[in-house]
Design a protein around this motif. Structure first.
Motif, PDB file in Angstrom:
ATOM      1  N   THR A   1       0.836  -1.209   0.000  1.00 16.27           N
ATOM      2  CA  THR A   1       0.000   0.000   0.000  1.00 16.27           C
ATOM      3  C   THR A   1       0.866   1.252   0.000  1.00 16.27           C
ATOM      4  O   THR A   1       0.530   2.245  -0.650  1.00 16.27           O
ATOM      5  CB  THR A   1      -0.964   0.035   1.207  1.00 16.27           C
ATOM      6  OG1 THR A   1      -0.216  -0.024   2.425  1.00 16.27           O
ATOM      7  CG2 THR A   1      -1.962  -1.093   1.150  1.00 16.27           C
TER       8      THR A   1
ATOM      9  N   TYR B   1       2.348   1.655  -3.602  1.00 11.23           N
ATOM     10  CA  TYR B   1       1.278   1.993  -4.545  1.00 11.23           C
ATOM     11  C   TYR B   1       0.809   3.426  -4.332  1.00 11.23           C
ATOM     12  O   TYR B   1       0.634   4.182  -5.291  1.00 11.23           O
ATOM     13  CB  TYR B   1       0.095   1.021  -4.401  1.00 11.23           C
ATOM     14  CG  TYR B   1      -0.944   1.216  -5.469  1.00 11.23           C
ATOM     15  CD1 TYR B   1      -0.837   0.538  -6.677  1.00 11.23           C
ATOM     16  CD2 TYR B   1      -2.003   2.101  -5.296  1.00 11.23           C
ATOM     17  CE1 TYR B   1      -1.776   0.728  -7.680  1.00 11.23           C
ATOM     18  CE2 TYR B   1      -2.939   2.300  -6.287  1.00 11.23           C
ATOM     19  CZ  TYR B   1      -2.819   1.616  -7.481  1.00 11.23           C
ATOM     20  OH  TYR B   1      -3.746   1.817  -8.474  1.00 11.23           O
TER      21      TYR B   1
ATOM     22  N   TYR C   1       1.009   6.416  -7.178  1.00  9.32           N
ATOM     23  CA  TYR C   1      -0.249   7.024  -7.627  1.00  9.32           C
ATOM     24  C   TYR C   1      -0.284   8.512  -7.263  1.00  9.32           C
ATOM     25  O   TYR C   1      -0.570   9.362  -8.102  1.00  9.32           O
ATOM     26  CB  TYR C   1      -1.432   6.274  -6.999  1.00  9.32           C
ATOM     27  CG  TYR C   1      -2.765   6.685  -7.566  1.00  9.32           C
ATOM     28  CD1 TYR C   1      -3.237   6.107  -8.745  1.00  9.32           C
ATOM     29  CD2 TYR C   1      -3.542   7.642  -6.942  1.00  9.32           C
ATOM     30  CE1 TYR C   1      -4.458   6.471  -9.275  1.00  9.32           C
ATOM     31  CE2 TYR C   1      -4.766   8.027  -7.469  1.00  9.32           C
ATOM     32  CZ  TYR C   1      -5.219   7.436  -8.632  1.00  9.32           C
ATOM     33  OH  TYR C   1      -6.424   7.811  -9.163  1.00  9.32           O
TER      34      TYR C   1
ATOM     35  N   ARG D   1      -8.374  11.541  -4.080  1.00  7.59           N
ATOM     36  CA  ARG D   1      -8.333  10.566  -5.183  1.00  7.59           C
ATOM     37  C   ARG D   1      -7.436   9.371  -4.852  1.00  7.59           C
ATOM     38  O   ARG D   1      -7.754   8.234  -5.192  1.00  7.59           O
ATOM     39  CB  ARG D   1      -7.868  11.232  -6.468  1.00  7.59           C
ATOM     40  CG  ARG D   1      -8.933  12.169  -7.034  1.00  7.59           C
ATOM     41  CD  ARG D   1      -8.583  12.727  -8.373  1.00  7.59           C
ATOM     42  NE  ARG D   1      -8.397  11.666  -9.357  1.00  7.59           N
ATOM     43  CZ  ARG D   1      -7.822  11.857 -10.539  1.00  7.59           C
ATOM     44  NH1 ARG D   1      -7.402  13.060 -10.887  1.00  7.59           N
ATOM     45  NH2 ARG D   1      -7.683  10.860 -11.383  1.00  7.59           N
ATOM     46  N   THR D   2      -6.323   9.626  -4.177  1.00  8.17           N
ATOM     47  CA  THR D   2      -5.412   8.543  -3.802  1.00  8.17           C
ATOM     48  C   THR D   2      -6.069   7.624  -2.779  1.00  8.17           C
ATOM     49  O   THR D   2      -5.984   6.398  -2.895  1.00  8.17           O
ATOM     50  CB  THR D   2      -4.088   9.104  -3.253  1.00  8.17           C
ATOM     51  OG1 THR D   2      -3.491   9.934  -4.250  1.00  8.17           O
ATOM     52  CG2 THR D   2      -3.121   7.994  -2.876  1.00  8.17           C
ATOM     53  N   GLU D   3      -6.738   8.194  -1.801  1.00  8.69           N
ATOM     54  CA  GLU D   3      -7.423   7.368  -0.803  1.00  8.69           C
ATOM     55  C   GLU D   3      -8.527   6.532  -1.452  1.00  8.69           C
ATOM     56  O   GLU D   3      -8.699   5.359  -1.124  1.00  8.69           O
ATOM     57  CB  GLU D   3      -7.992   8.242   0.316  1.00  8.69           C
ATOM     58  CG  GLU D   3      -6.940   8.809   1.232  1.00  8.69           C
ATOM     59  CD  GLU D   3      -6.049   7.747   1.861  1.00  8.69           C
ATOM     60  OE1 GLU D   3      -6.577   6.860   2.575  1.00  8.69           O
ATOM     61  OE2 GLU D   3      -4.826   7.785   1.632  1.00  8.69           O
ATOM     62  N   LYS D   4      -9.249   7.115  -2.375  1.00  7.59           N
ATOM     63  CA  LYS D   4     -10.287   6.379  -3.086  1.00  7.59           C
ATOM     64  C   LYS D   4      -9.675   5.230  -3.887  1.00  7.59           C
ATOM     65  O   LYS D   4     -10.204   4.111  -3.903  1.00  7.59           O
ATOM     66  CB  LYS D   4     -11.053   7.327  -4.011  1.00  7.59           C
ATOM     67  CG  LYS D   4     -12.204   6.688  -4.731  1.00  7.59           C
ATOM     68  CD  LYS D   4     -12.947   7.704  -5.574  1.00  7.59           C
ATOM     69  CE  LYS D   4     -14.084   7.038  -6.330  1.00  7.59           C
ATOM     70  NZ  LYS D   4     -14.788   7.980  -7.199  1.00  7.59           N
ATOM     71  N   GLU D   5      -8.561   5.497  -4.539  1.00  3.78           N
ATOM     72  CA  GLU D   5      -7.873   4.463  -5.327  1.00  3.78           C
ATOM     73  C   GLU D   5      -7.352   3.346  -4.421  1.00  3.78           C
ATOM     74  O   GLU D   5      -7.467   2.164  -4.764  1.00  3.78           O
ATOM     75  CB  GLU D   5      -6.719   5.089  -6.119  1.00  3.78           C
ATOM     76  CG  GLU D   5      -5.949   4.126  -6.975  1.00  3.78           C
ATOM     77  CD  GLU D   5      -6.699   3.637  -8.205  1.00  3.78           C
ATOM     78  OE1 GLU D   5      -6.199   2.705  -8.850  1.00  3.78           O
ATOM     79  OE2 GLU D   5      -7.783   4.163  -8.524  1.00  3.78           O
TER      80      GLU D   5
ATOM     81  N   LYS E   1     -10.113   1.143  -3.508  1.00  7.77           N
ATOM     82  CA  LYS E   1     -10.553   0.352  -4.656  1.00  7.77           C
ATOM     83  C   LYS E   1      -9.647  -0.861  -4.864  1.00  7.77           C
ATOM     84  O   LYS E   1     -10.116  -1.948  -5.177  1.00  7.77           O
ATOM     85  CB  LYS E   1     -10.543   1.231  -5.917  1.00  7.77           C
ATOM     86  CG  LYS E   1     -10.988   0.524  -7.175  1.00  7.77           C
ATOM     87  CD  LYS E   1     -11.021   1.497  -8.330  1.00  7.77           C
ATOM     88  CE  LYS E   1      -9.925   1.129  -9.305  1.00  7.77           C
ATOM     89  NZ  LYS E   1      -9.863   2.010 -10.469  1.00  7.77           N
ATOM     90  N   ILE E   2      -8.359  -0.698  -4.651  1.00  9.31           N
ATOM     91  CA  ILE E   2      -7.374  -1.743  -4.930  1.00  9.31           C
ATOM     92  C   ILE E   2      -7.150  -2.676  -3.740  1.00  9.31           C
ATOM     93  O   ILE E   2      -6.908  -3.866  -3.912  1.00  9.31           O
ATOM     94  CB  ILE E   2      -6.016  -1.111  -5.342  1.00  9.31           C
ATOM     95  CG1 ILE E   2      -6.186  -0.183  -6.543  1.00  9.31           C
ATOM     96  CG2 ILE E   2      -4.950  -2.166  -5.605  1.00  9.31           C
ATOM     97  CD1 ILE E   2      -6.556  -0.864  -7.824  1.00  9.31           C
TER      98      ILE E   2
ATOM     99  N   ARG F   1      -4.331  -6.963  -1.280  1.00  5.18           N
ATOM    100  CA  ARG F   1      -4.929  -6.596  -2.567  1.00  5.18           C
ATOM    101  C   ARG F   1      -6.231  -7.356  -2.768  1.00  5.18           C
ATOM    102  O   ARG F   1      -6.329  -8.536  -2.445  1.00  5.18           O
ATOM    103  CB  ARG F   1      -3.988  -6.903  -3.719  1.00  5.18           C
ATOM    104  CG  ARG F   1      -2.907  -5.870  -3.884  1.00  5.18           C
ATOM    105  CD  ARG F   1      -2.118  -6.125  -5.160  1.00  5.18           C
ATOM    106  NE  ARG F   1      -1.050  -5.163  -5.245  1.00  5.18           N
ATOM    107  CZ  ARG F   1      -1.069  -4.114  -6.048  1.00  5.18           C
ATOM    108  NH1 ARG F   1      -2.094  -3.905  -6.840  1.00  5.18           N
ATOM    109  NH2 ARG F   1      -0.052  -3.266  -6.080  1.00  5.18           N
TER     110      ARG F   1
ATOM    111  N   TYR G   1      -7.436  -7.387  -8.315  1.00  8.17           N
ATOM    112  CA  TYR G   1      -6.265  -6.552  -8.591  1.00  8.17           C
ATOM    113  C   TYR G   1      -4.964  -7.258  -8.252  1.00  8.17           C
ATOM    114  O   TYR G   1      -3.930  -6.632  -8.091  1.00  8.17           O
ATOM    115  CB  TYR G   1      -6.355  -5.234  -7.820  1.00  8.17           C
ATOM    116  CG  TYR G   1      -7.461  -4.353  -8.310  1.00  8.17           C
ATOM    117  CD1 TYR G   1      -7.312  -3.618  -9.473  1.00  8.17           C
ATOM    118  CD2 TYR G   1      -8.682  -4.295  -7.637  1.00  8.17           C
ATOM    119  CE1 TYR G   1      -8.336  -2.822  -9.945  1.00  8.17           C
ATOM    120  CE2 TYR G   1      -9.710  -3.502  -8.100  1.00  8.17           C
ATOM    121  CZ  TYR G   1      -9.536  -2.773  -9.249  1.00  8.17           C
ATOM    122  OH  TYR G   1     -10.552  -1.982  -9.723  1.00  8.17           O
TER     123      TYR G   1
END
Length: 129
Positions: free
Chosen positions: A50, A53, A57, A109-113, A116-117, A124, A128
Motif C-alpha cells: 500500500t 502503490y 499514484y 483521489r489517492t485514498e479512493k484508489e 478500490k485496490i 490486494r 487486482y
C-alpha cells in the motif's frame, strides 16, 4: 514592482513543490514506512504494498497537478502586472486559495484508489492481484 515579483514567486512555489515531490514520490518513494516523510495516511501505511502503490499514484497526480497549476498561477499574476498593490495582493491570495484547494484533490483521489485496490487490512483485492 517588488510586491508583484514577491507574489509571483510565492504563487509559483506550491506548483513547483508539487512537481518536485511528485517526481520524487513517483521515481524514488521513501523506502520504508515512516511517520516523518512521504504520503502518510492510515491506508498507505498498512504495509509496503500500500505504501509503494500510494506513492506512485499520488506522485503521478501531484506531478500532473503541479504542471497544470503552474501556468495558471503565472497567468494570474501576469494579468495584474503593473497594477496597484491591493489588486496584486487580492489576485495573489485568490490564486493561493485555488492552489491549496486543488492541492487537496489528489489526496482524496489517492485514498479512493487505495480503497478500490486494497482491502481494509491492506491485502490486494482479488480482482487486482
Amino acid at each position: 514592482m517588488w510586491f508583484w515579483v514577491f507574489m509571483l514567486i510565492n504563487n509559483m512555489a506550491l506548483p513547483v513543490l508539487m512537481i518536485v515531490f511528485g517526481q520524487i514520490f513517483l521515481k524514488h518513494p521513501p523506502g520504508q514506512i515512516n511517520g516523518f516523510y512521504g504520503y502518510r495516511t492510515k491506508m498507505s501505511r498498512l504495509n509496503m504494498d500500500t505504501w509503494q502503490y500510494a506513492h506512485r499514484y499520488f506522485g503521478r497526480l501531484w506531478l500532473r497537478t503541479g504542471w497544470t497549476l503552474l501556468p495558471f498561477s503565472v497567468f494570474g499574476m501576469v494579468c495584474v502586472y503593473g497594477k496597484n498593490e491591493n489588486r496584486i495582493g487580492i489576485v495573489g491570495a485568490a490564486v493561493l486559495v485555488v492552489q491549496v484547494t486543488v492541492l487537496l484533490i489528489p489526496i482524496a483521489r489517492t485514498e479512493k484508489e487505495l480503497k478500490k485496490i486494497f482491502e481494509a487490512d491492506g491485502t490486494r483485492k482479488q480482482s487486482y492481484k
